[in-house]
Structures are given as C-alpha cells and as structure tokens.
Scaffold this motif. Structure first.
Motif, PDB file in Angstrom:
ATOM      1  N   LYS A 270      55.666  33.079  22.635  1.00  0.00           N
ATOM      2  CA  LYS A 270      56.865  33.935  22.518  1.00  0.00           C
ATOM      3  C   LYS A 270      56.496  35.414  22.428  1.00  0.00           C
ATOM      4  O   LYS A 270      57.316  36.275  22.730  1.00  0.00           O
ATOM      5  N   GLN A 271      55.270  35.707  21.981  1.00  0.00           N
ATOM      6  CA  GLN A 271      54.873  37.103  21.737  1.00  0.00           C
ATOM      7  C   GLN A 271      53.900  37.648  22.775  1.00  0.00           C
ATOM      8  O   GLN A 271      53.334  38.710  22.590  1.00  0.00           O
ATOM      9  N   MET A 272      53.683  36.928  23.870  1.00  0.00           N
ATOM     10  CA  MET A 272      52.693  37.403  24.840  1.00  0.00           C
ATOM     11  C   MET A 272      53.175  37.230  26.264  1.00  0.00           C
ATOM     12  O   MET A 272      54.041  36.417  26.563  1.00  0.00           O
ATOM     13  N   LEU A 273      52.577  38.039  27.140  1.00  0.00           N
ATOM     14  CA  LEU A 273      52.801  37.901  28.574  1.00  0.00           C
ATOM     15  C   LEU A 273      51.587  38.498  29.278  1.00  0.00           C
ATOM     16  O   LEU A 273      51.196  39.631  28.993  1.00  0.00           O
ATOM     17  N   CYS A 274      50.984  37.715  30.170  1.00  0.00           N
ATOM     18  CA  CYS A 274      49.876  38.247  30.975  1.00  0.00           C
ATOM     19  C   CYS A 274      50.420  38.785  32.293  1.00  0.00           C
ATOM     20  O   CYS A 274      51.114  38.059  33.019  1.00  0.00           O
ATOM     21  N   VAL A 275      50.119  40.043  32.569  1.00  0.00           N
ATOM     22  CA  VAL A 275      50.459  40.671  33.844  1.00  0.00           C
ATOM     23  C   VAL A 275      49.171  41.347  34.320  1.00  0.00           C
ATOM     24  O   VAL A 275      48.735  42.342  33.739  1.00  0.00           O
ATOM     25  N   ASP A 276      48.559  40.763  35.347  1.00  0.00           N
ATOM     26  CA  ASP A 276      47.201  41.139  35.733  1.00  0.00           C
ATOM     27  C   ASP A 276      47.178  41.881  37.060  1.00  0.00           C
ATOM     28  O   ASP A 276      47.646  41.351  38.072  1.00  0.00           O
ATOM     29  N   GLY A 277      46.598  43.075  37.087  1.00  0.00           N
ATOM     30  CA  GLY A 277      46.215  43.685  38.364  1.00  0.00           C
ATOM     31  C   GLY A 277      45.037  42.900  38.910  1.00  0.00           C
ATOM     32  O   GLY A 277      44.061  42.667  38.188  1.00  0.00           O
ATOM     33  N   ALA A 278      45.112  42.474  40.184  1.00  0.00           N
ATOM     34  CA  ALA A 278      44.134  41.499  40.662  1.00  0.00           C
ATOM     35  C   ALA A 278      43.895  41.578  42.164  1.00  0.00           C
ATOM     36  O   ALA A 278      44.677  42.173  42.907  1.00  0.00           O
ATOM     37  N   VAL A 279      42.790  40.965  42.593  1.00  0.00           N
ATOM     38  CA  VAL A 279      42.500  40.721  44.011  1.00  0.00           C
ATOM     39  C   VAL A 279      42.215  39.227  44.104  1.00  0.00           C
ATOM     40  O   VAL A 279      41.152  38.770  43.680  1.00  0.00           O
ATOM     41  N   ILE A 280      43.190  38.469  44.612  1.00  0.00           N
ATOM     42  CA  ILE A 280      43.073  37.008  44.580  1.00  0.00           C
ATOM     43  C   ILE A 280      43.231  36.391  45.963  1.00  0.00           C
ATOM     44  O   ILE A 280      42.369  35.647  46.419  1.00  0.00           O
ATOM     45  N   GLU A 281      44.323  36.713  46.653  1.00  0.00           N
ATOM     46  CA  GLU A 281      44.616  36.033  47.922  1.00  0.00           C
ATOM     47  C   GLU A 281      43.535  36.317  48.975  1.00  0.00           C
ATOM     48  O   GLU A 281      43.065  35.408  49.656  1.00  0.00           O
ATOM     49  N   LYS A 282      43.146  37.583  49.105  1.00  0.00           N
ATOM     50  CA  LYS A 282      42.119  37.958  50.084  1.00  0.00           C
ATOM     51  C   LYS A 282      40.962  38.574  49.316  1.00  0.00           C
ATOM     52  O   LYS A 282      41.002  39.759  48.978  1.00  0.00           O
ATOM     53  N   PRO A 283      39.920  37.780  49.018  1.00  0.00           N
ATOM     54  CA  PRO A 283      38.810  38.297  48.210  1.00  0.00           C
ATOM     55  C   PRO A 283      38.183  39.546  48.826  1.00  0.00           C
ATOM     56  O   PRO A 283      38.269  39.787  50.024  1.00  0.00           O
ATOM     57  N   VAL A 284      37.547  40.330  47.961  1.00  0.00           N
ATOM     58  CA  VAL A 284      36.821  41.522  48.389  1.00  0.00           C
ATOM     59  C   VAL A 284      35.513  41.081  49.037  1.00  0.00           C
ATOM     60  O   VAL A 284      34.804  40.232  48.488  1.00  0.00           O
ATOM     61  N   SER A 285      35.188  41.637  50.192  1.00  0.00           N
ATOM     62  CA  SER A 285      33.888  41.386  50.826  1.00  0.00           C
ATOM     63  C   SER A 285      33.084  42.677  50.827  1.00  0.00           C
ATOM     64  O   SER A 285      33.588  43.726  51.231  1.00  0.00           O
ATOM     65  N   LEU A 286      31.840  42.584  50.357  1.00  0.00           N
ATOM     66  CA  LEU A 286      30.965  43.758  50.320  1.00  0.00           C
ATOM     67  C   LEU A 286      29.702  43.490  51.116  1.00  0.00           C
ATOM     68  O   LEU A 286      29.020  42.487  50.900  1.00  0.00           O
ATOM     69  N   LYS A 287      29.397  44.412  52.001  1.00  0.00           N
ATOM     70  CA  LYS A 287      28.114  44.366  52.697  1.00  0.00           C
ATOM     71  C   LYS A 287      27.050  44.964  51.769  1.00  0.00           C
ATOM     72  O   LYS A 287      27.401  45.659  50.802  1.00  0.00           O
ATOM     73  N   PRO A 288      25.770  44.746  52.061  1.00  0.00           N
ATOM     74  CA  PRO A 288      24.719  45.340  51.228  1.00  0.00           C
ATOM     75  C   PRO A 288      24.912  46.855  51.082  1.00  0.00           C
ATOM     76  O   PRO A 288      25.172  47.547  52.058  1.00  0.00           O
ATOM     77  N   GLY A 289      24.852  47.324  49.837  1.00  0.00           N
ATOM     78  CA  GLY A 289      25.001  48.751  49.563  1.00  0.00           C
ATOM     79  C   GLY A 289      26.436  49.210  49.384  1.00  0.00           C
ATOM     80  O   GLY A 289      26.674  50.326  48.925  1.00  0.00           O
ATOM     81  N   GLU A 290      27.404  48.365  49.734  1.00  0.00           N
ATOM     82  CA  GLU A 290      28.812  48.771  49.592  1.00  0.00           C
ATOM     83  C   GLU A 290      29.294  48.599  48.150  1.00  0.00           C
ATOM     84  O   GLU A 290      28.767  47.783  47.405  1.00  0.00           O
ATOM     85  N   GLU A 291      30.326  49.376  47.821  1.00  0.00           N
ATOM     86  CA  GLU A 291      30.891  49.332  46.471  1.00  0.00           C
ATOM     87  C   GLU A 291      32.412  49.211  46.546  1.00  0.00           C
ATOM     88  O   GLU A 291      33.050  49.824  47.401  1.00  0.00           O
ATOM     89  N   TRP A 292      32.973  48.422  45.639  1.00  0.00           N
ATOM     90  CA  TRP A 292      34.430  48.269  45.509  1.00  0.00           C
ATOM     91  C   TRP A 292      34.865  48.880  44.182  1.00  0.00           C
ATOM     92  O   TRP A 292      34.148  48.792  43.181  1.00  0.00           O
ATOM     93  N   THR A 293      36.023  49.512  44.190  1.00  0.00           N
ATOM     94  CA  THR A 293      36.584  50.075  42.955  1.00  0.00           C
ATOM     95  C   THR A 293      37.982  49.519  42.723  1.00  0.00           C
ATOM     96  O   THR A 293      38.816  49.502  43.643  1.00  0.00           O
ATOM     97  N   GLY A 294      38.246  49.069  41.503  1.00  0.00           N
ATOM     98  CA  GLY A 294      39.586  48.616  41.093  1.00  0.00           C
ATOM     99  C   GLY A 294      39.977  49.338  39.821  1.00  0.00           C
ATOM    100  O   GLY A 294      39.232  49.343  38.836  1.00  0.00           O
ATOM    101  N   ARG A 295      41.145  49.965  39.857  1.00  0.00           N
ATOM    102  CA  ARG A 295      41.555  50.843  38.747  1.00  0.00           C
ATOM    103  C   ARG A 295      42.898  50.398  38.181  1.00  0.00           C
ATOM    104  O   ARG A 295      43.836  50.137  38.931  1.00  0.00           O
ATOM    105  N   LEU A 296      42.949  50.311  36.851  1.00  0.00           N
ATOM    106  CA  LEU A 296      44.176  49.912  36.155  1.00  0.00           C
ATOM    107  C   LEU A 296      44.487  50.946  35.088  1.00  0.00           C
ATOM    108  O   LEU A 296      43.604  51.340  34.323  1.00  0.00           O
ATOM    109  N   GLN A 297      45.733  51.410  35.060  1.00  0.00           N
ATOM    110  CA  GLN A 297      46.157  52.333  33.999  1.00  0.00           C
ATOM    111  C   GLN A 297      47.368  51.749  33.302  1.00  0.00           C
ATOM    112  O   GLN A 297      48.359  51.383  33.955  1.00  0.00           O
ATOM    113  N   LEU A 298      47.301  51.659  31.980  1.00  0.00           N
ATOM    114  CA  LEU A 298      48.407  51.133  31.178  1.00  0.00           C
ATOM    115  C   LEU A 298      48.985  52.249  30.335  1.00  0.00           C
ATOM    116  O   LEU A 298      48.247  52.986  29.679  1.00  0.00           O
ATOM    117  N   SER A 299      50.310  52.371  30.364  1.00  0.00           N
ATOM    118  CA  SER A 299      50.965  53.324  29.476  1.00  0.00           C
ATOM    119  C   SER A 299      52.229  52.688  28.923  1.00  0.00           C
ATOM    120  O   SER A 299      52.711  51.675  29.440  1.00  0.00           O
TER     121      SER A 299
END
Length: 317
Positions: A270-299
């Motif tokens: 009754k006192q909680m709810l999960c709301v997630d910023g996510a990458v689920i349906e299409k996973p992130v693919s990284l080649k060697p040396g590549e970088e992924w950034t995911g940013r979440l801001q809560l206010s």
C-alpha cells in the motif's frame, strides 16, 4: 561546514560512514537539509530525504541488509539483465556486488557537478562474474544531490572487451507513497506495454492515467522522457526525468504476492510503487571501446504544480 557559511563546501557535504553490517555507505547532504544515502553494497541508494527530513523512497521493514542479498527498497540497479532469464541471477549481479569509490572518474559530458553533493562509484568485471557473464566491462555510477534536493543517477557502462556485448538495465526505483489506491501516473497513457502477468503479451494502455487496484507488473515501451507520479493524499508529485532509458517498468505486488515474499511486509504494497527508468525491450549493444549512458533525475513538487507546467506533452529533458 555549517549552513551559515557563505560558500557551501560540497566535498564536506559527502561523508563516508558504515551501516550496521559494517558496509561503507556514503551520505550526501545539501545546505537546505536534503540528504541521500548510497551503500557500496550494490551502489544502491537506500535513502533520499527532502529538506524537512521526510523519506521519499520505500524500504521494506523486512528488508535484508546483508550481502549477497539485494536490499528490498531504495534504488537497486538491474544490470546486465532485468528480470530472470538464463544463468544470471534475477535482475543481474550489479546490485549484489561490492562497489568501489571511483577516485579519478573520467569527466562527464557537460557540467554535472556544479552546485551538487555527489559520489562516483565503479564496478569492474570480476573473475566470478566472467564465469556467468563472460564480458569485460567498467560500470561507473554518479549519484548527485542538487541544492534543491533533486536526486540524479548517471550510469556509464563501457565495453573493454575484445568483442561486442549487449545488456538490459533498470533503475528499480521504490517510491514511498501514502496509499497506492490514491496514486496516478501521467505520461504513459496510449503507450504499448508488455504485461509480465500475461507472459509478456503486448497491450496498449487505454486509460488517461495509470491507477492501481490490483497487482501490476508491466514494461511500458518507447516512453517520454518525463513521467509524473501524483500522490493525491500527500498533494505532491514525483517527477521522473530520464535519458537513454526508453522503457518504464511499473510494479506493485499487491496483497497476494506480498504475502509470499520473505523480505516484504504483508501490507507494505500500500505504501510503495516501483517506477523504473529502463532499457528492456531492445537491449543496449556495445562494441569494444563503446560506452552507454543512462541518466535518471528524481524531483518532488507540490501536485498543484503539475501536468501543464511540467510539459508532459512529450517534451524532452
């Protein structure tokens, strides 16, 4: 440094302490009194309080604060998978590992440190992890608390492997709410979602907002970068802003499932709810040396402030 000082020393506002299990945790504070706690176990935000000292994140009264068990509440990170498939543990291993403080993090693009109390943490692939997920990576996380109390998490995953790899990811954010039946989410209406209660079948959201009267376990796809969670009773709204995170997982276990979870109280749904910023349906693919950034801001803003002024009409960050 006291609150009366002309210049607030943000380094002094970052304190490293130990929890009752002896695990290091980082306390971030602001001049106005907001705070956040980050455990090195899982790099998990375990507390986020506003300037009045009110807790904004849910943690179960039955949570197990002992490695290797993930803590039920706060903001655990799901990496390199969300959910349960293959040989990896549920939601991946990042939330169950001990992270290190990153003393010399590579600079973030833009100015993401001015006027903020922050900590940089890092997780690198271990031999143990390589057995179940044979990829070399560096996962860097910055947790920052702004002067106005906004909480920002910036994740960067770099492939230091000789071959490509892919992963899914979520900030599994447990929001503390007054009463789940009084909550509505705006910003996900008309979207397609995968329903985990119906074997991940795809549906389209029909309501003009999402409300709760039974168990919900969904992944909303291709979502806008701003979502609002309105708490009618508390007259306040959580505003979730995100980048690099196209999906939003929404979860509340409701009564029956709550009773089956050892680290969750029977009535706590009754006192909680999960709301997630996510990458689920299409996973992130990284080649060697590549970088992924995911940013979440809560206010958090007063609910009178909401929809029209937030630009929930699909505007970006």
């Amino acid at each position: 440094m006291g609150h009366s000082a002309a210049v607030w020393d943000y380094r002094a506002a970052t304190e490293i302490t130990k929890d009752w299990n002896g695990i290091d945790q980082v306390l971030l504070r602001t001049p106005r009194g907001s705070s956040a706690r980050v455990s090195l176990h899982g790099a998990q935000v375990t507390s986020w309080r506003n300037e009045h000292g009110e807790e904004l994140l849910f943690t179960s009264s039955k949570a197990i604060f002992k490695a290797p068990k993930a803590i039920r509440g706060g903001i655990p990170m799901c990496f390199p998978q969300f959910g349960n498939c293959g040989s990896l543990e549920q939601h991946g291993f990042a939330r169950n590992r001990m992270w290190a403080i990153d003393e010399n993090p590579p600079p973030l693009p833009g100015n993401d440190s001015s006027g903020k109390s922050f900590i940089d943490l890092v997780l690198k692939s271990s031999e143990e992890d390589m057995k179940c997920w044979p990829h070399s990576f560096e996962f860097r996380l910055r947790v920052a608390l702004a002067a106005d109390g906004d909480l920002t998490l910036i994740s960067r995953v770099r492939n230091i492997n000789g071959k490509p790899f892919s992963f899914s990811f979520a900030y599994h954010t447990y929001l503390l709410v007054s009463d789940i039946s009084e909550i509505r989410i705006e910003g996900l209406e008309t979207l397609d979602y995968l329903d985990n209660l119906f074997k991940k079948e795809r549906f389209t959201e029909q309501g003009d907002a999402i409300t709760f009267e039974s168990e919900v376990d969904r992944v909303y796809l291709s979502s806008p970068n701003i979502i609002a969670v309105l708490d009618h009773e508390k007259k306040r709204t959580f505003v979730i802003r995100k980048e690099g995170l196209p999906d939003v997982a929404v979860w509340n276990p409701w009564e029956k499932k709550s009773k089956s979870m050892v680290d969750f109280g029977d009535e706590e749904y009754k006192q909680m709810l999960c709301v997630d910023g996510a990458v689920i349906e299409k996973p992130v693919s990284l080649k060697p040396g590549e970088e992924w950034t995911g940013r979440l801001q809560l206010s958090v803003v007063p609910s009178s402030f909401c929809s029209d002024r937030l630009g929930l009409d699909r505007s970006g960050l």
